[in-house]
Design a protein around this motif. Structure first.
Motif, PDB file in Angstrom:
ATOM      1  N   UNK A 182     118.649  37.078 126.864  1.00  0.00           N
ATOM      2  CA  UNK A 182     117.816  36.711 125.712  1.00  0.00           C
ATOM      3  C   UNK A 182     117.758  37.853 124.711  1.00  0.00           C
ATOM      4  N   UNK A 183     117.567  39.063 125.203  1.00  0.00           N
ATOM      5  CA  UNK A 183     117.533  40.229 124.302  1.00  0.00           C
ATOM      6  C   UNK A 183     118.834  40.355 123.528  1.00  0.00           C
ATOM      7  N   UNK A 184     119.956  40.256 124.226  1.00  0.00           N
ATOM      8  CA  UNK A 184     121.254  40.453 123.577  1.00  0.00           C
ATOM      9  C   UNK A 184     121.533  39.395 122.528  1.00  0.00           C
ATOM     10  N   UNK A 185     121.259  38.142 122.831  1.00  0.00           N
ATOM     11  CA  UNK A 185     121.546  37.064 121.879  1.00  0.00           C
ATOM     12  C   UNK A 185     120.621  37.119 120.660  1.00  0.00           C
ATOM     13  N   UNK A 186     119.360  37.526 120.850  1.00  0.00           N
ATOM     14  CA  UNK A 186     118.449  37.646 119.716  1.00  0.00           C
ATOM     15  C   UNK A 186     118.775  38.870 118.869  1.00  0.00           C
ATOM     16  N   UNK A 229     127.294  23.124 133.916  1.00  0.00           N
ATOM     17  CA  UNK A 229     127.881  24.298 134.548  1.00  0.00           C
ATOM     18  C   UNK A 229     129.230  24.636 133.925  1.00  0.00           C
ATOM     19  N   UNK A 230     130.004  23.625 133.571  1.00  0.00           N
ATOM     20  CA  UNK A 230     131.291  23.876 132.900  1.00  0.00           C
ATOM     21  C   UNK A 230     131.076  24.588 131.567  1.00  0.00           C
ATOM     22  N   UNK A 231     130.124  24.105 130.786  1.00  0.00           N
ATOM     23  CA  UNK A 231     129.852  24.736 129.491  1.00  0.00           C
ATOM     24  C   UNK A 231     129.407  26.175 129.668  1.00  0.00           C
ATOM     25  N   UNK A 232     128.528  26.411 130.652  1.00  0.00           N
ATOM     26  CA  UNK A 232     128.010  27.758 130.878  1.00  0.00           C
ATOM     27  C   UNK A 232     129.100  28.692 131.387  1.00  0.00           C
ATOM     28  N   UNK A 503     105.980  29.895 122.268  1.00  0.00           N
ATOM     29  CA  UNK A 503     106.158  30.231 123.681  1.00  0.00           C
ATOM     30  C   UNK A 503     107.357  29.471 124.239  1.00  0.00           C
ATOM     31  N   UNK A 504     108.316  30.215 124.777  1.00  0.00           N
ATOM     32  CA  UNK A 504     109.581  29.631 125.210  1.00  0.00           C
ATOM     33  C   UNK A 504     109.900  30.057 126.646  1.00  0.00           C
ATOM     34  N   UNK A 505     110.821  29.296 127.258  1.00  0.00           N
ATOM     35  CA  UNK A 505     111.191  29.564 128.645  1.00  0.00           C
ATOM     36  C   UNK A 505     112.693  29.667 128.808  1.00  0.00           C
ATOM     37  N   UNK A 506     113.092  30.604 129.652  1.00  0.00           N
ATOM     38  CA  UNK A 506     114.448  30.680 130.201  1.00  0.00           C
ATOM     39  C   UNK A 506     114.257  30.851 131.712  1.00  0.00           C
ATOM     40  N   UNK A 507     114.129  29.743 132.399  1.00  0.00           N
ATOM     41  CA  UNK A 507     113.701  29.755 133.801  1.00  0.00           C
ATOM     42  C   UNK A 507     114.536  28.783 134.631  1.00  0.00           C
ATOM     43  N   UNK A 516     124.712  30.936 133.901  1.00  0.00           N
ATOM     44  CA  UNK A 516     123.818  30.207 133.003  1.00  0.00           C
ATOM     45  C   UNK A 516     123.123  31.123 131.992  1.00  0.00           C
ATOM     46  N   UNK A 517     122.988  32.391 132.308  1.00  0.00           N
ATOM     47  CA  UNK A 517     122.097  33.247 131.520  1.00  0.00           C
ATOM     48  C   UNK A 517     122.547  33.384 130.068  1.00  0.00           C
ATOM     49  N   UNK A 518     123.785  33.801 129.835  1.00  0.00           N
ATOM     50  CA  UNK A 518     124.228  34.031 128.460  1.00  0.00           C
ATOM     51  C   UNK A 518     124.248  32.771 127.633  1.00  0.00           C
ATOM     52  N   UNK A 519     124.716  31.694 128.258  1.00  0.00           N
ATOM     53  CA  UNK A 519     124.820  30.421 127.537  1.00  0.00           C
ATOM     54  C   UNK A 519     123.439  29.832 127.227  1.00  0.00           C
ATOM     55  N   UNK A 520     122.493  29.913 128.171  1.00  0.00           N
ATOM     56  CA  UNK A 520     121.143  29.417 127.911  1.00  0.00           C
ATOM     57  C   UNK A 520     120.457  30.248 126.840  1.00  0.00           C
ATOM     58  N   UNK A 521     120.681  31.568 126.856  1.00  0.00           N
ATOM     59  CA  UNK A 521     120.109  32.425 125.818  1.00  0.00           C
ATOM     60  C   UNK A 521     120.703  32.106 124.456  1.00  0.00           C
TER      61      UNK A 521
END
Length: 564
Positions: A182-186, A229-232, A503-507, A516-521
């Motif tokens: 999240x930090x990197x993408x923002x 999962x393919x997209x991520x 207020x947002x979630x990455x959970x 999933x982390x980079x793609x969800x961010x």
């Protein structure tokens, strides 16, 4: 008609091209944008991918990272009407060509994503297609070039106002792989971010394992988890290259050595054979190996064959966190060792305070990326999340056969790193943070099944690591703005669910946080910025945290009598 006049006055200029081909037209447009001193700060190219090239062989949306920060490229492998119907964007310029067999049904979906006064450049549009576009509000202008058309969007139908420009300041709670992404993408988008972590350094909880596996899913029906999962997975492969790559001497510790996923039994192998026979999956993405091929690769028994994911492998999640945080530069402030924090909201800002009442961070946007720790946050407490224990066993390399790939089935075994291989991981219902002999034995038993060797790793010492995965009931991540359960009432649609401001979630990344982390961010950052989204709208809805508001309401009503 000069569309450059439009991008002179916009922060973002979005183009939709009906056919990417070899990419020449998009490259020319990007070159024109680069040489215009009055260009918009950001050019977003969305192209339907019809040419058989690596980025287009798999269906769905593909965000292709670019070397230039101001340019974004999305490729969509889908029929035109479906591509437009699943697109979340406000398009400023449409380039329509090669639509001889497209019919006219796409016009309504195209108008839905058209920005006010959007431009349209057509080539070879049929009279029926022109009429369909006119019926949706496009006004065609005279064009002297044979076979070409040009139009402007002038619909009088009410349109959603453009999203407000966000105040680009955010707090990210949690410095595991979700929060680091999240930090990197923002920060890449010019946000000032404060990262708050209760531990003294990043990746101290679920992201602290020695090795995590990256690989896609394969299914007969190409279901939602498979598509997500393919997209991520594909995004992670591309994004990690931008961060410095994976392997010896590169930014990320690990190896793209491939992953061999063995079939569970003959019946399971038959299903996988049928998927492979369909020809839908290119070999560099997923290749089915029969028993002789699999055993030749592995040097071990592989009774029912398996899938080889050549681009897969393993990575140390902590090194991925480090690479992402290093990419943030001066826009990131890091607050480590804060312990538990109290969260409050006042005057349009979220405020985090430590145990002594001192303010740790304050910003209009707060992103919960603290995994199972989100269960302790009152605003997230109604979410049906579970902390599920997982124990990994660390095994001396000399006790195991040398593997050329990551091997997995119900469990996994990685090639050794620094003399230690990782095997696991358990799914335990208890909350014991210490190493358990029973969990260790479970890992060893599954390992022996993988290797077809009942004596493998006999006498292995009790060494490893325990982490707690954050898991939702549907095993899908939660990406987006958090719902206000108390205010939801009788809401029936996702878009009507009341939300907590800012207020947002990455959970809920379960066992797939590594990919999933980079793609969800990236998805969340695009939502915050009001950019085109990198994912089909139906899949975005499948990740919306508010889905659980609707499910809770439906389940509370119990069985319903049919309408009469």
């Amino acid at each position: 008609m000069d569309y450059r006049d439009a991008w002179h006055s916009q922060a973002h200029f979005t183009v939709f091209d009906a056919g990417y081909g070899e990419g020449g037209a998009c490259n020319v447009l990007a070159d024109v944008w680069r040489t215009d001193p009055h260009r918009s700060p950001h050019l977003h190219l969305i192209a339907r991918c019809t040419h058989p090239e690596p980025n287009c062989l798999l269906p769905g949306f593909h965000r292709i990272p670019q070397a230039e920060p101001g340019v974004t490229l999305d490729l969509i492998n889908a029929p035109l009407e479906e591509a437009l119907g699943q697109l979340t964007a406000r398009v400023d310029l449409f380039r329509l060509h090669g639509l001889e067999d497209a019919g006219t049904g796409f016009a309504r979906a195209l108008a839905r994503v058209a920005a006010p006064k959007a431009w349209l450049q057509g080539q070879g549009l049929s009279p029926e297609q022109v009429a369909a576009l006119e019926a949706q509000g496009f006004v065609f202008e005279p064009c002297t070039e044979p076979g070409k058309q040009k139009a402007r969007f002038a619909s009088r139908k009410p349109q959603k106002p453009p999203p407000p420009v966000p105040e680009r300041r955010a707090i990210v709670l949690g410095a595991g792989i979700a929060g680091s992404a999240a930090c990197e993408r923002l920060c890449a988008r010019g946000w000032d971010v404060t990262l708050v972590e209760r531990h003294e350094r990043p990746a101290m909880e679920a992201s602290g394992n020695r090795a995590g596996i990256f690989m896609p899913l394969v299914s007969r029906d190409d279901n939602i988890p498979t598509r997500l999962t393919r997209a991520a997975y594909l995004y992670a492969l591309r994004h990690w290259e931008r961060l410095g790559g994976i392997g010896p001497g590169r930014s990320i510790e690990g190896e793209a050595c491939g992953v061999l996923q063995l079939a569970r039994d003959p019946g399971h192998a038959e299903v996988q054979r049928a998927i492979a026979a369909s020809g839908a999956l290119p070999a560099d993405f997923a290749e089915w190996l029969e028993r002789p091929q699999a055993e030749a690769l592995l040097g071990l028994p592989a009774p029912d064959g398996g899938w080889l994911f050549r681009q897969g492998g393993w990575a140390r999640p902590g090194s991925v966190c480090e690479a992402m945080l290093a990419a943030c530069g001066g826009r990131l402030q890091q607050r480590f060792g804060t312990g538990s924090v109290r969260i409050g909201y006042e005057d349009g800002h979220w405020e985090l305070s430590d145990q002594h009442g001192a303010v740790v961070a304050r910003a209009p946007t707060l992103i919960l990326a603290n995994g199972a720790g989100a269960l302790q946050v009152p605003h997230a407490a109604p979410l049906p999340l579970t902390a599920l224990r997982g124990q990994v066993s660390h095994l001396p390399a000399e006790m195991l056969p040398a593997l050329p790939v990551v091997l997995c089935r119900e469990a996994y075994l990685t090639p050794p790193s620094h003399g230690v291989a990782s095997a696991g991981a358990t799914y335990d219902l208890d909350d014991n943070p210490e190493l358990s002999p029973a969990s260790h034995e479970e890992n060893l038993q599954r390992l022996r099944g993988l290797l077809s060797d009942p004596q493998a790793a006999q006498g292995a010492p009790l060494e490893g690591r325990v982490g707690f995965r954050c898991i939702a009931p549907d095993r899908l991540p939660l990406v987006g703005r958090l719902p206000d359960f108390d205010a939801a009432g009788n809401t029936e649609r996702l878009r009507d669910v009341p939300r907590h401001p800012g207020l947002y979630a990455l959970l809920g990344y379960a066992s797939r946080g590594l990919i999933w982390a980079g793609w969800a961010a990236e998805l969340l950052a695009a939502q915050l910025e009001g950019e085109p989204l990198p994912l089909e709208a139906s899949l975005v809805d499948a990740l919306d945290p508010a889905r659980f508001v609707l499910r809770a309401r439906r389940s509370s009503r119990g069985p319903q009598l049919p309408d009469i």
